[in-house]
Design an enzyme around this catalytic site. Structure first.
Site, PDB file in Angstrom:
ATOM      1  N   HIS A   1      -2.573  12.052   3.534  1.00 40.40           N
ATOM      2  CA  HIS A   1      -3.310  10.884   3.061  1.00 40.40           C
ATOM      3  C   HIS A   1      -4.771  10.936   3.492  1.00 40.40           C
ATOM      4  CE1 HIS A   1      -1.875   7.621   0.598  1.00 40.40           C
ATOM      5  NE2 HIS A   1      -2.692   6.777   1.194  1.00 40.40           N
TER       6      HIS A   1
ATOM      7  N   ARG B   1      -1.141  11.442  -3.753  1.00 41.20           N
ATOM      8  CA  ARG B   1      -0.284  11.055  -2.644  1.00 41.20           C
ATOM      9  C   ARG B   1       0.679  12.205  -2.388  1.00 41.20           C
ATOM     10  NH1 ARG B   1      -0.341   6.470  -6.131  1.00 41.20           N
ATOM     11  NH2 ARG B   1      -1.332   4.626  -5.189  1.00 41.20           N
TER      12      ARG B   1
ATOM     13  N   TYR C   1     -13.204   1.830   0.250  1.00 41.28           N
ATOM     14  CA  TYR C   1     -13.987   3.065   0.319  1.00 41.28           C
ATOM     15  C   TYR C   1     -15.483   2.802   0.226  1.00 41.28           C
ATOM     16  CZ  TYR C   1      -9.493   5.331  -0.157  1.00 41.28           C
ATOM     17  OH  TYR C   1      -8.197   5.734   0.062  1.00 41.28           O
TER      18      TYR C   1
ATOM     19  N   LYS D   1       2.940   5.077  -7.619  1.00 37.96           N
ATOM     20  CA  LYS D   1       3.665   3.896  -7.158  1.00 37.96           C
ATOM     21  C   LYS D   1       3.996   2.994  -8.337  1.00 37.96           C
ATOM     22  CE  LYS D   1       1.992   3.472  -2.396  1.00 37.96           C
ATOM     23  NZ  LYS D   1       1.266   2.606  -1.429  1.00 37.96           N
TER      24      LYS D   1
ATOM     25  N   ARG E   1      -6.484  12.487   0.673  1.00 39.22           N
ATOM     26  CA  ARG E   1      -6.630  11.508  -0.419  1.00 39.22           C
ATOM     27  C   ARG E   1      -7.816  10.588  -0.122  1.00 39.22           C
ATOM     28  NH1 ARG E   1      -3.989   8.593  -4.579  1.00 39.22           N
ATOM     29  NH2 ARG E   1      -3.892   6.340  -4.264  1.00 39.22           N
TER      30      ARG E   1
ATOM     31  N   HIS F   1      -4.845   2.989  -8.264  1.00 39.72           N
ATOM     32  CA  HIS F   1      -4.737   1.675  -7.632  1.00 39.72           C
ATOM     33  C   HIS F   1      -4.579   0.594  -8.701  1.00 39.72           C
ATOM     34  CE1 HIS F   1      -6.947   3.058  -3.725  1.00 39.72           C
ATOM     35  NE2 HIS F   1      -5.658   3.352  -3.717  1.00 39.72           N
TER      36      HIS F   1
END
Length: 330
Positions: free
Chosen positions: A256, A147, A291, A178, A259, A282
Site C-alpha cells: 500500500h 491494491r 494526498y 473494492k 499505491r 476511490h
C-alpha cells in the site's frame, strides 16, 4: 480504591473474565476517575455529564492522545453501565461523551527517488525466475497504483470468470476493486516491459503442472509462487519488504506504500485530483484529498530548502551584504 470500584473490578475479573492486563488498565483508569471525583467534591454515583466533559478536556490539555482518551472513556462508560445495572445510578454520565476526533494520519509514501530506486533494483542474488516476477510486481504496484488484492487477483489473460487481467496490447489493466467495482488503469512502458519479461518465464515453474491439477484457479493466475499456486497477498508483502531492504531504502516497503507513492507522485506532477481518484478507484473524492496534504508537504519542503525567508528563527543569518541566493534557470 473506593468500594464501588473494587466491586466492579471483581465483577470484570470473575464474571466477565477479562484478561489480567485489561483489569489492570481498568484499575488505573478508574483510580484516575476516583481522584478527579474527590478533587471535585462529588461522589462517584453522583457524577454528571458536565463533570465528564470537564475531565475529558483536562486529559486532552495534559497531552493525552485522542485514542488514549477514548480508551479511558470506554472504561468509565462500562463502569457506569454496571452501576446502572446494579440500580446505583439513574443514568450513565459518559453515554454522550466522546473523545476528540483524532487527526487522520497521512499515508506513508516514498520519495520519487526512493520509488525509482526500488523499481530499478536488479537483485543479483535472486534466481532469474523470481527476479522477473518480483520486478513485474513492483512495477505494477507503483506504476498502476493497484491494491495488493487487485494485483494478486489478476489473471494472465482475460476470461469470463477472471477477476482482472492485463491487456499488454492496449497497455491497460482491468482490475476488480473494492465493492466489486471494475476500473481500467493505464500500464506504463516500464511495467509492460517487466510483465513481458515475466510472462516469458512464468511457465518455467516445475511445480506449476501439478499445482494446476490441485487448484485450477492457479492455472490462470498472472503471478504464481514456486509452489505453482497463485501468489498470495502475504507473499507479496514478504517479497516486497525483502526487496526494499536490498534496494537500500531506509524503511521496509509494503504494497500500500507503493499505491500511496503512485497517487502522491501523479498528483504532484499533474495536480489533477479527479484523475487520481479515477486511477485509484476511490468512490468518494474526499478519500483522495488526503494526498493533497502530502503534496503540500512536498511544496513546504521545497520552500524551506529554497526560500531565504524560510530560515528557522534561531538560525544566525549572515549580514545582508554577504547573503547569497542561488538562482536557477527556469
Amino acid at each position: 480504591m473506593p468500594p464501588l470500584i473494587e466491586r466492579y473490578l471483581e465483577y470484570v475479573r470473575v464474571e466477565r473474565r477479562l484478561a489480567a492486563r485489561t483489569v489492570e488498565l481498568y484499575s488505573i483508569h478508574l483510580k484516575t476517575l476516583a481522584e478527579k471525583a474527590e478533587a471535585a467534591g462529588v461522589a462517584l454515583d453522583e457524577v454528571q455529564t458536565a463533570h465528564m466533559r470537564r475531565w475529558m478536556a483536562q486529559l486532552h490539555s495534559a497531552g493525552r492522545e485522542s485514542r488514549g482518551i477514548a480508551l479511558v472513556l470506554s472504561c468509565w462508560r462500562s463502569f457506569y453501565r454496571w452501576l446502572g445495572h446494579e440500580g446505583l445510578v439513574g443514568s450513565n454520565p459518559v453515554q454522550d461523551v466522546h473523545a476528540p476526533k483524532a487527526d487522520r494520519p497521512l499515508p506513508k509514501a516514498l520519495a520519487v527517488d526512493d520509488a525509482v530506486q526500488l523499481a530499478d533494483l536488479h537483485d543479483a542474488e535472486a534466481d532469474p525466475w523470481t527476479e522477473a516476477r518480483d520486478r513485474a510486481i513492483v512495477e505494477l504496484l507503483y506504476g498502476c497504483g493497484l491494491r495488493v488484492g487487485e494485483l494478486t487477483g489478476l489473471d494472465a489473460r482475460p476470461s469470463p470468470v477472471a477477476r482482472g487481467w492485463v491487456d499488454l496490447e492496449a497497455a491497460e489493466a482491468n482490475v476488480l476493486g473494492k465493492g466489486s467495482k471494475r476500473r481500467i488503469v493505464p500500464v506504463g512502458r516500464k511495467a509492460a516491459e517487466a510483465l513481458r519479461a515475466w510472462l516469458a518465464v512464468r511457465d518455467d515453474c516445475p511445480a506449476a503442472p501439478a499445482a494446476r491439477l490441485r487448484d485450477p484457479d492457479s492455472a490462470a493466475a498472472l503471478f504464481i509462487g514456486r509452489n505453482g499456486l497463485r501468489f498470495s497477498a502475504q507473499s507479496v508483502w514478504k517479497q516486497l519488504r525483502q526487496r526494499s531492504l536490498k534496494a537500500g531504502l531506509a524503511v521496509p516497503v509494503h504494497p500500500h506504500m507503493l499505491r500511496h507513492s503512485f497517487a502522491s507522485h501523479v498528483l504532484q506532477s499533474s495536480s489533477d485530483l479527479r484523475a487520481v481518484q479515477e486511477l485509484l478507484g476511490h468512490a468518494n473524492i474526499s478519500t483522495t484529498q488526503v494526498y493533497t496534504r502530502l503534496d503540500f508537504q512536498h511544496l513546504a519542503r521545497a520552500y524551506d530548502a529554497a526560500h531565504p525567508r524560510a530560515r528557522a528563527r534561531d538560525e544566525q543569518e549572515p549580514p545582508a551584504g554577504e547573503r547569497k541566493i542561488k538562482s536557477s534557470k527556469s
